[in-house]
Design an enzyme around this catalytic site. Structure first.
Site, PDB file in Angstrom:
ATOM      1  N   ARG A  63       0.847  -1.185   0.000  1.00 25.59           N
ATOM      2  CA  ARG A  63       0.000   0.000   0.000  1.00 25.59           C
ATOM      3  C   ARG A  63       0.890   1.245   0.000  1.00 25.59           C
ATOM      4  O   ARG A  63       1.968   1.250   0.629  1.00 25.59           O
ATOM      5  CB  ARG A  63      -0.859  -0.022   1.254  1.00 25.59           C
ATOM      6  CG  ARG A  63      -1.884   1.085   1.379  1.00 25.59           C
ATOM      7  CD  ARG A  63      -3.009   0.948   0.383  1.00 25.59           C
ATOM      8  NE  ARG A  63      -4.160   1.764   0.751  1.00 25.59           N
ATOM      9  CZ  ARG A  63      -5.126   2.087  -0.110  1.00 25.59           C
ATOM     10  NH1 ARG A  63      -5.078   1.684  -1.362  1.00 25.59           N
ATOM     11  NH2 ARG A  63      -6.149   2.806   0.291  1.00 25.59           N
TER      12      ARG A  63
ATOM     13  N   THR B 204      -9.027   0.551  -9.912  1.00 26.60           N
ATOM     14  CA  THR B 204      -8.341  -0.536  -9.201  1.00 26.60           C
ATOM     15  C   THR B 204      -8.520  -1.762 -10.089  1.00 26.60           C
ATOM     16  O   THR B 204      -9.362  -1.770 -10.980  1.00 26.60           O
ATOM     17  CB  THR B 204      -8.976  -0.783  -7.794  1.00 26.60           C
ATOM     18  OG1 THR B 204      -8.826   0.374  -6.990  1.00 26.60           O
ATOM     19  CG2 THR B 204      -8.407  -1.976  -7.073  1.00 26.60           C
TER      20      THR B 204
ATOM     21  N   ASN C  80      -6.195   4.165  -7.387  1.00 27.00           N
ATOM     22  CA  ASN C  80      -7.390   4.754  -6.811  1.00 27.00           C
ATOM     23  C   ASN C  80      -8.364   5.187  -7.899  1.00 27.00           C
ATOM     24  O   ASN C  80      -9.005   4.361  -8.511  1.00 27.00           O
ATOM     25  CB  ASN C  80      -7.057   5.913  -5.865  1.00 27.00           C
ATOM     26  CG  ASN C  80      -8.229   6.234  -4.948  1.00 27.00           C
ATOM     27  OD1 ASN C  80      -9.009   5.356  -4.634  1.00 27.00           O
ATOM     28  ND2 ASN C  80      -8.374   7.471  -4.533  1.00 27.00           N
TER      29      ASN C  80
ATOM     30  N   ASP D  54      -8.011   8.181  -0.021  1.00 26.37           N
ATOM     31  CA  ASP D  54      -8.536   7.081   0.793  1.00 26.37           C
ATOM     32  C   ASP D  54      -8.385   7.342   2.291  1.00 26.37           C
ATOM     33  O   ASP D  54      -8.905   6.589   3.115  1.00 26.37           O
ATOM     34  CB  ASP D  54      -7.860   5.754   0.434  1.00 26.37           C
ATOM     35  CG  ASP D  54      -8.529   5.084  -0.768  1.00 26.37           C
ATOM     36  OD1 ASP D  54      -9.538   5.621  -1.264  1.00 26.37           O
ATOM     37  OD2 ASP D  54      -8.032   4.036  -1.219  1.00 26.37           O
TER      38      ASP D  54
ATOM     39  N   SER E 285      -7.810   0.885   3.006  1.00 24.68           N
ATOM     40  CA  SER E 285      -8.225   0.387   1.695  1.00 24.68           C
ATOM     41  C   SER E 285      -9.408  -0.561   1.860  1.00 24.68           C
ATOM     42  O   SER E 285      -9.659  -1.100   2.944  1.00 24.68           O
ATOM     43  CB  SER E 285      -7.056  -0.386   1.066  1.00 24.68           C
ATOM     44  OG  SER E 285      -7.472  -1.027  -0.121  1.00 24.68           O
ATOM     45  N   SER E 286     -10.119  -0.766   0.753  1.00 23.44           N
ATOM     46  CA  SER E 286     -11.154  -1.813   0.724  1.00 23.44           C
ATOM     47  C   SER E 286     -10.715  -3.019  -0.101  1.00 23.44           C
ATOM     48  O   SER E 286     -11.501  -3.969  -0.266  1.00 23.44           O
ATOM     49  CB  SER E 286     -12.446  -1.259   0.125  1.00 23.44           C
ATOM     50  OG  SER E 286     -13.023  -0.329   0.999  1.00 23.44           O
TER      51      SER E 286
ATOM     52  N   GLY F  79     -13.453  -1.755  -7.213  1.00 19.61           N
ATOM     53  CA  GLY F  79     -14.782  -1.204  -6.968  1.00 19.61           C
ATOM     54  C   GLY F  79     -14.889  -0.343  -5.733  1.00 19.61           C
ATOM     55  O   GLY F  79     -15.987  -0.168  -5.211  1.00 19.61           O
ATOM     56  N   GLY F  80     -13.760   0.216  -5.235  1.00 22.15           N
ATOM     57  CA  GLY F  80     -13.821   1.142  -4.107  1.00 22.15           C
ATOM     58  C   GLY F  80     -14.510   0.510  -2.914  1.00 22.15           C
ATOM     59  O   GLY F  80     -14.301  -0.657  -2.582  1.00 22.15           O
TER      60      GLY F  80
HETATM   61  N1  GLY Z   1      -8.350   2.785  -3.723  1.00 22.47           N
HETATM   62  C1  GLY Z   1      -9.263   1.746  -3.522  1.00 22.47           C
HETATM   63  C2  GLY Z   1      -8.974   0.974  -2.268  1.00 22.47           C
HETATM   64  O1  GLY Z   1      -7.850   0.892  -1.858  1.00 22.47           O
HETATM   65  O2  GLY Z   1      -9.857   0.460  -1.643  1.00 22.47           O
END
Ligand code: GLY
Length: 564
Positions: free
Chosen positions: A98, A371, A391, A413, A442-443, A462-463
Site C-alpha cells: 500500500r 483498481t 485509486n 482514501d 483500503s477496501s 470497486g472502491g
Molecule cells: N483505492 C481503492 C482501495 O484501496 O480500496
C-alpha cells in the site's frame, strides 16, 4: 459437507469469460490458470508460466502488464496487496504494498482556510499522490518467492509498453471521464489522450518512458525507482506540479508482510486481507453474522435483507475502528469473535431494516473506485490473489515528465475530515486520519476460499463496494457454483452511511425492490453496473481447474496444462 446456500445471483444478461480444464495430478492442480482484467495481461502471465516461472513470477508479469494496458486501474505509480499461498509450505502470506503518505503530509492538507474539504486537491495532481508501493512489491515477490529474474518476468510488460496496445471501450470511457483533470499534466495527456480528448477505440498507446522505467527496475531492482536518477526525476516532477514528495520519502518506502485475516464460514476457511485493508475484517464480520442464519431456508427477500443488514453492521465498524495498524490500535480479536457477531445481530430483525442511525454512533470519514484484481494458480498449487490500485481512474492524472509513471491519488482514501465522505461516499474516523508515513485505509480484498474439496481465488476492484462484491461472490462459491457465477452474480451494497441499499442497474428485481422497501430499506439503483471480478477455482476432488472473468469488463481467463 457444504451446506446449500441460497443463490444470490438474480439472472445475468451476458456470459462471463470462462476457461475450464479437467483431470489433475493428485494433490497438485496440474494446470495453470490466470484470470485478469485484460487479455494481454493474462497472456503475460501465461508466457511466464510456460517459461518455467511459478505463480509468483506470473503475478509479477500480470501486475506489470496491467500497469501498461490498464493504466486507469493500477500501475507502477500505485499500490497493491498480494495474497500468496506457497504450496510447498502451506503458508499464506499477505504482502502489503500500500502507498504511504509523504512526510510533509498533514491532517488538514486538503482543507481550505475555512476548514472545508477541497476534493480537487485530494484527487487531481501530485498533491493527491502517496508514495508508490508496486515497484517494491514486484522486486519483493521476485526475490522471496519467484524462480525467475525480473528481467524475464517484466519482459512482456516492457514489450507492451514499447510496442503499444490498442485501446478498448473501457479505456475510452475512463479517459473521457478524466479528460478535464488531465489538462493540468501535459506529460500525462500526451501519453493517454489524443489532441486533448479520449482516443478512439483501436488507437495505440505507446509508453516509451514507462518501458525505460520498467527496464531499469528489471535490471537494477526496486532501488532504481526509489533512489538515484529516476527518483530525482519523480521528485522534481511531483514538486514542480505542487506535490510534496521528497527523496527521503521514496528511499524510506518498504513493503510489509502481515498475517492474513482468517475466519471460518461454516466449513469454508476464508483467508483475506488484513489492515490497512478493511476487506478481511469487514468480510469476516459479515460472514459471522450470516452464519447465524440458515440462508437456504429463508425466502429470497429475507436472504437479501439479512445480507444487507450484515453489510451495514460490518461497514459501521470499518468506519469506527479501521486504519493503518502501524498507527492505530485495532481490536481485531474482538471484531472477529463469533460472540461479537452475536451482539451485532441481536437487534437484527427479519421484518424491518435497522436504520444506520440506530447503531452506535461513531466519531466519524471516507475512498477511489478504479483498481484491478487478478487471480493466479500454478500447476503446483501456488496461488496469488492480487488487487492493485491507483485509486480513481488514471489516478491523479499526472505523470512526472520523463518517467512514464502515472501517479496514484490514494491520499483520498484517508479521512480528510471527520464526517466528510470521500469519492466513494465512505466516512471514517481518527483511525484513518492523514499522518506522515501512514497507509490509507483500503477496501481491496484479495481472498482465498478453502474447503477440503475446493479452493477459490477471488477479488475485484470497486472502491467501497469491493468487500460487498467479494461477499456476494463468496456466497456463490459457498453454494458450490463455478467461478462464472461468482463473477456474474448481481450486486447490491450497503456501507452503513449513506443509509441506502445501492444496487447495480437491474441488480434487484421489481419484486425484491418492493419487498425490501416494505421492510424500510431505502433503495438506490445505480446508472450502471460495477465491479470487474476475476476468479479461479481448483476443485481437487473433481480434478477441475476453472477460471472466469467478469462479463462487465474486458478481461481474459485462461486454464491450460503445462507442456511437458
Ligand atoms: N483505492 C481503492 C482501495 O484501496 O480500496
Amino acid at each position: 459437507m457444504l451446506r446449500p446456500i441460497v443463490h444470490l445471483a438474480l439472472g445475468i444478461t451476458c456470459l462471463a469469460m470462462v476457461s475450464i480444464v479437467t483431470a489433475t495430478d493428485g494433490d497438485k492442480p496440474g494446470q495453470h490458470a490466470v484470470a485478469s482484467a485484460h487479455p494481454a495481461a493474462t497472456a503475460a502471465g501465461r508466457e511466464i508460466l510456460d517459461g518455467g516461472g511459478n505463480a509468483f513470477d506470473a503475478a509479477i508479469a500480470v501486475a506489470a502488464a496491467l500497469a501498461v494496458v490498464e493504466p486507469y486501474s493500477s500501475g507502477i505509480g500505485g499500490g497493491a496487496f498480494f495474497l500468496l499461498h506457497r504450496a510447498a509450505s502451506g503458508a499464506d502470506i499477505f504482502v502489503d504494498a500500500r502507498e504511504t503518505a509523504p512526510a510533509a503530509a498533514t491532517a488538514d492538507m486538503y482543507l481550505d482556510a475555512q476548514g472545508e474539504f477541497v476534493r480537487d486537491r485530494a484527487l487531481n495532481g501530485p498533491l493527491a499522490a502517496a508514495i508508490p508501493g508496486v515497484p517494491a512489491a514486484l522486486a519483493h515477490l521476485a526475490s522471496r518467492y519467484g524462480k525467475l529474474p525480473l528481467t524475464t518476468s517484466l519482459a512482456p510488460a516492457i514489450r507492451l509498453a514499447k510496442e503499444g496496445f490498442a485501446i478498448g471501450p473501457r479505456y475510452k470511457m475512463m479517459a473521457g471521464f478524466r479528460t478535464k483533470a488531465f489538462s493540468a499534466s501535459p506529460a500525462a495527456a500526451e501519453i493517454f489522450l489524443r489532441d486533448g480528448v479520449a482516443p478512439e477505440v483501436g488507437a495505440r498507446i505507446v509508453q516509451l518512458d514507462l518501458a525505460a522505467t520498467l527496464e531499469s527496475i528489471a535490471s537494477d531492482g526496486a532501488e532504481s525507482f526509489y533512489r538515484g536518477a529516476l527518483a530525482e526525476r519523480l521528485v522534481a516532477g511531483v514538486r514542480a506540479a505542487g506535490g510534496i514528495w521528497t527523496l527521503a520519502d521514496l528511499a524510506g518506502y518498504a513493503v510489509k508482510e502481515r498475517p492474513p485475516i482468517v475466519t471460518m464460514y461454516h466449513d469454508i476457511k476464508v483467508v483475506s486481507a488484513p489492515p490497512p485493508s478493511s476487506g478481511g475484517i469487514v468480510l469476516a464480520e459479515a460472514f459471522n453474522i450470516l452464519e447465524r442464519y440458515d440462508l437456504a431456508a429463508l425466502s429470497e427477500v429475507d436472504r437479501v435483507h439479512v445480507v444487507i443488514e450484515a453489510m451495514r453492521r460490518a461497514y459501521r465498524d470499518r468506519a469506527d475502528f479501521l486504519g493503518d495498524p502501524d498507527f492505530t490500535t485495532i481490536p481485531t480479536a474482538r471484531l472477529l469473535a463469533k460472540a461479537y457477531a452475536d451482539s451485532l445481530a441481536k437487534d437484527l430483525s427479519l421484518e424491518t431494516a435497522t436504520p444506520s442511525a440506530a447503531l452506535p454512533a461513531i466519531g466519524i470519514k471516507p475512498e477511489g473506485e478504479d483498481t484491478t484484481h487478478f487471480s493466479v494458480l500454478d500447476a503446483d498449487g501456488n496461488r496469488v490473489a492480487a488487487t492493485l490500485s491507483v485509486n480513481y481512474p488514471f489516478g491523479a492524472t499526472s505523470v512526472p515528465p520523463g518517467t512514464g509513471v502515472l501517479l496514484n491519488n490514494e491520499m483520498d482514501d484517508f479521512s480528510a475530515r471527520p464526517l466528510t465522505p470521500n469519492a466513494y461516499g465512505l466516512v471514517g474516523a481518527g483511525a484513518n486520519a492523514i499522518a506522515p508515513g501512514k497507509r490509507p485505509l483500503s477496501s481491496m480484498t484479495p481472498t482465498f476460499l478453502i474447503t477440503p474439496r475446493r479452493i477459490g481465488i477471488i477479488g475485484t476492484p470497486g472502491g467501497s463496494r469491493i468487500i460487498s462484491m467479494v461477499l456476494i461472490g463468496a456466497l456463490e462459491f459457498a453454494r458450490d457454483l463455478p467461478p462464472s457465477e461468482w463473477v456474474s452474480a448481481k450486486r447490491f451494497h450497503h456501507q452503513y452511511l449513506p443509509d441506502e441499499v445501492q444496487y447495480e442497474k437491474g441488480g434487484l428485481s421489481e419484486g425484491l425492490q418492493d419487498a425490501l422497501a416494505a421492510k424500510g430499506h431505502s433503495l438506490k439503483e445505480l446508472t450502471r453496473n460495477y465491479g470487474n471480478m476475476h476468479a479461479v477455482l481448483w476443485d481437487k476432488r473433481a480434478g477441475v481447474v476453472d477460471a472466469a472473468s467478469d462479463p462487465r469488463g474486458e478481461g481474459g481467463a485462461q486454464v491450460w496444462r503445462p507442456q511437458p
